[in-house]
Motif scaffolding. Structure first.
Motif, PDB file in Angstrom:
ATOM      1  N   ALA A  40      60.938 -17.668  -7.490  1.00 22.47           N
ATOM      2  CA  ALA A  40      59.908 -18.169  -8.409  1.00 22.47           C
ATOM      3  C   ALA A  40      58.797 -17.136  -8.552  1.00 22.47           C
ATOM      4  O   ALA A  40      58.391 -16.503  -7.587  1.00 22.47           O
ATOM      5  CB  ALA A  40      59.350 -19.494  -7.903  1.00 22.47           C
ATOM      6  N   GLU A  41      58.310 -16.990  -9.762  1.00 18.95           N
ATOM      7  CA  GLU A  41      57.288 -15.990 -10.046  1.00 18.95           C
ATOM      8  C   GLU A  41      56.339 -16.494 -11.123  1.00 18.95           C
ATOM      9  O   GLU A  41      56.661 -17.416 -11.876  1.00 18.95           O
ATOM     10  CB  GLU A  41      57.937 -14.675 -10.490  1.00 18.95           C
ATOM     11  CG  GLU A  41      58.822 -14.827 -11.723  1.00 18.95           C
ATOM     12  CD  GLU A  41      59.656 -13.589 -12.010  1.00 18.95           C
ATOM     13  OE1 GLU A  41      59.882 -12.776 -11.097  1.00 18.95           O
ATOM     14  OE2 GLU A  41      60.086 -13.440 -13.174  1.00 18.95           O
ATOM     15  N   GLN A  42      55.154 -15.906 -11.169  1.00 14.87           N
ATOM     16  CA  GLN A  42      54.133 -16.280 -12.144  1.00 14.87           C
ATOM     17  C   GLN A  42      53.528 -15.032 -12.772  1.00 14.87           C
ATOM     18  O   GLN A  42      53.545 -13.954 -12.176  1.00 14.87           O
ATOM     19  CB  GLN A  42      53.037 -17.111 -11.473  1.00 14.87           C
ATOM     20  CG  GLN A  42      53.503 -18.512 -11.073  1.00 14.87           C
ATOM     21  CD  GLN A  42      52.517 -19.192 -10.150  1.00 14.87           C
ATOM     22  OE1 GLN A  42      52.658 -19.131  -8.932  1.00 14.87           O
ATOM     23  NE2 GLN A  42      51.515 -19.841 -10.720  1.00 14.87           N
ATOM     24  N   VAL A  43      52.995 -15.204 -13.973  1.00 12.89           N
ATOM     25  CA  VAL A  43      52.378 -14.093 -14.691  1.00 12.89           C
ATOM     26  C   VAL A  43      50.874 -14.072 -14.409  1.00 12.89           C
ATOM     27  O   VAL A  43      50.212 -15.102 -14.440  1.00 12.89           O
ATOM     28  CB  VAL A  43      52.621 -14.211 -16.210  1.00 12.89           C
ATOM     29  CG1 VAL A  43      51.776 -13.195 -16.968  1.00 12.89           C
ATOM     30  CG2 VAL A  43      54.092 -13.986 -16.525  1.00 12.89           C
ATOM     31  N   VAL A  44      50.375 -12.886 -14.130  1.00 11.42           N
ATOM     32  CA  VAL A  44      48.942 -12.650 -13.970  1.00 11.42           C
ATOM     33  C   VAL A  44      48.502 -11.775 -15.145  1.00 11.42           C
ATOM     34  O   VAL A  44      48.934 -10.630 -15.261  1.00 11.42           O
ATOM     35  CB  VAL A  44      48.623 -11.942 -12.646  1.00 11.42           C
ATOM     36  CG1 VAL A  44      47.119 -11.682 -12.531  1.00 11.42           C
ATOM     37  CG2 VAL A  44      49.114 -12.777 -11.464  1.00 11.42           C
TER      38      VAL A  44
END
Length: 404
Positions: free
Chosen positions: A193-197
């Motif tokens: 799982a990953e998120q955008v900054v």
């Protein structure tokens, strides 16, 4: 796209003591894995998600197609030089492989340590700013000397970048002079799982941001799953379908005190996650594809503004559809090159009119994104989900926002 760079990392990797100049000599990467197989990236051997040699540090970035082309350079020369000078290995998703919910390609930068990765990222952004003195990051209008950049990090890193009570994200903003937004929606599941900054502000702020971001990534780099995450490609369309989308709301990400002030929903922000994936069957996809292929060129012209679609949205769902501060509809507007306006309907207090203007392809795409978002908001409300922002009207894209 294909991973390349199976060779060992050079032993003389540059040690930059946590700082990387933004005006160093420009380099290149060890090839790019564009789908057509054009002789570039021949030392590749890893497909998206299959993994490769362990990496000490990695950072993923989102680039507009024009930026990706500029970075590759003639014959891949620019990218190769960056790899040679920094010891980093780069992988760019194919021209038609966009990060979920965006129209941007995914670039992965991997290396034996944070210094090499940071140096490579600085050189990449230096190259992108070379022509205009700006980094557009998929935006149409950026101020002189300004930058719009989008990093992709593991969810554990995203949490660390926010910090207890929002302390770290406040520090990041103070040190860089840039606005910072961590998307609450994660792409992928579990360890991947990953998120955008997303960051917006002066170009020189990137130099100050990289040591902080890579420092937080280093905290995760010792985990056994890190290399697998570094090699995973969420943009690999047609290779098993869209990755899972997970809402991080209510799990401590972006919900701490003070986070709302540093969260950023300006027009230049990019969505970290798409609306829920369309679950229609293949015949529906084929139908849409056929319709688009028959549109006259003038109606697909990015400058065309002759088409309009309007639909009604229940008033109590407007803010949920729009996103916090209107960030969601603005992201749709940017991704589809359309204008989106939410208007009052005379004599109708129960609904608002959502008006989409642009070329034919853009308005249809924006419409599908927004009605999909509306359906999600209504489903959550019917399920009794609390904390949804249902107060006012704005415009947006992504998953329903909770009040911060």
């Amino acid at each position: 796209g294909t991973y390349f760079g199976t060779k060992c990392f050079p032993k003389n990797c540059l040690e930059m003591k946590g700082q990387w100049g933004m005006n160093g000599a420009m380099g290149g990467w060890g090839g790019y894995g564009d789908k057509g197989g054009k002789g570039k990236g021949k030392d590749a051997g890893f497909k998206g998600g299959d993994g490769g040699p362990p990496v000490g540090s990695a950072l993923k970035m989102l680039l507009a197609p024009k930026e990706a082309t500029s970075l590759i350079g003639a014959g891949g020369g620019t990218s190769k030089m960056i790899a040679e000078q920094t010891g980093a290995k780069l992988h760019l998703s194919g021209r038609s492989e966009f990060y979920p919910g965006t129209q941007m390609q995914e670039l992965s930068v991997k290396g034996p340590n944070a210094d090499g990765v940071g140096h490579a990222v600085s050189m990449i952004y230096d190259k992108l700013a070379e022509e205009s003195g700006k980094i557009f990051g998929g935006e149409w209008e950026v101020e002189e000397g300004g930058a719009r950049v989008h990093f992709v990090v593991p969810t554990t890193t995203a949490r660390a970048l926010i910090g207890p009570g929002g302390e770290t994200i406040k520090y990041l903003r103070q040190q860089t002079g840039m606005r910072v937004h961590v998307e609450e929606i994660a792409i992928g599941a579990g360890e991947l799982a990953e998120q955008v900054v997303s960051m917006s502000g002066p170009i020189h702020g990137i130099q100050a941001a990289l040591p902080i971001i890579l420092g937080k990534i280093s905290e995760a780099a010792s985990q056994p799953w890190f290399s697998k995450w570094a090699y995973n490609v969420s943009s690999a369309q047609g290779k098993g379908g869209a990755p899972p989308v997970t809402s991080m709301a209510g799990k401590g990400k972006g919900k701490e005190k003070g986070w709302g002030k540093d969260s950023w929903g300006a027009p230049e922000s990019m969505p970290a996650a798409p609306p829920p994936a369309v679950s229609g069957n293949q015949s529906s996809v084929d139908m849409l594809s056929s319709a688009v292929s028959h549109i006259p060129p003038q109606l697909a012209n990015p400058q065309d503004r002759s088409q309009t679609i309007q639909f009604n949205c229940p008033s109590n769902c407007v803010s949920g559809v729009a996103g916090k501060g209107g960030s969601a509809t603005r992201d749709v507007s940017i991704a589809t090159n359309t204008l989106i306006d939410i208007q009052d309907i005379h004599g109708n207090l129960n609904e608002k009119a959502v008006v989409i203007t642009g070329n034919a392809v853009g308005v249809i795409s924006a419409y599908l994104h927004l009605v999909g978002r509306l359906a999600t908001v209504q489903e959550m409300m019917n399920a009794g989900v609390t904390g949804l922002d249902t107060g006012g009207a704005a415009a947006g894209y992504g998953a329903a926002s909770s009040t911060l």
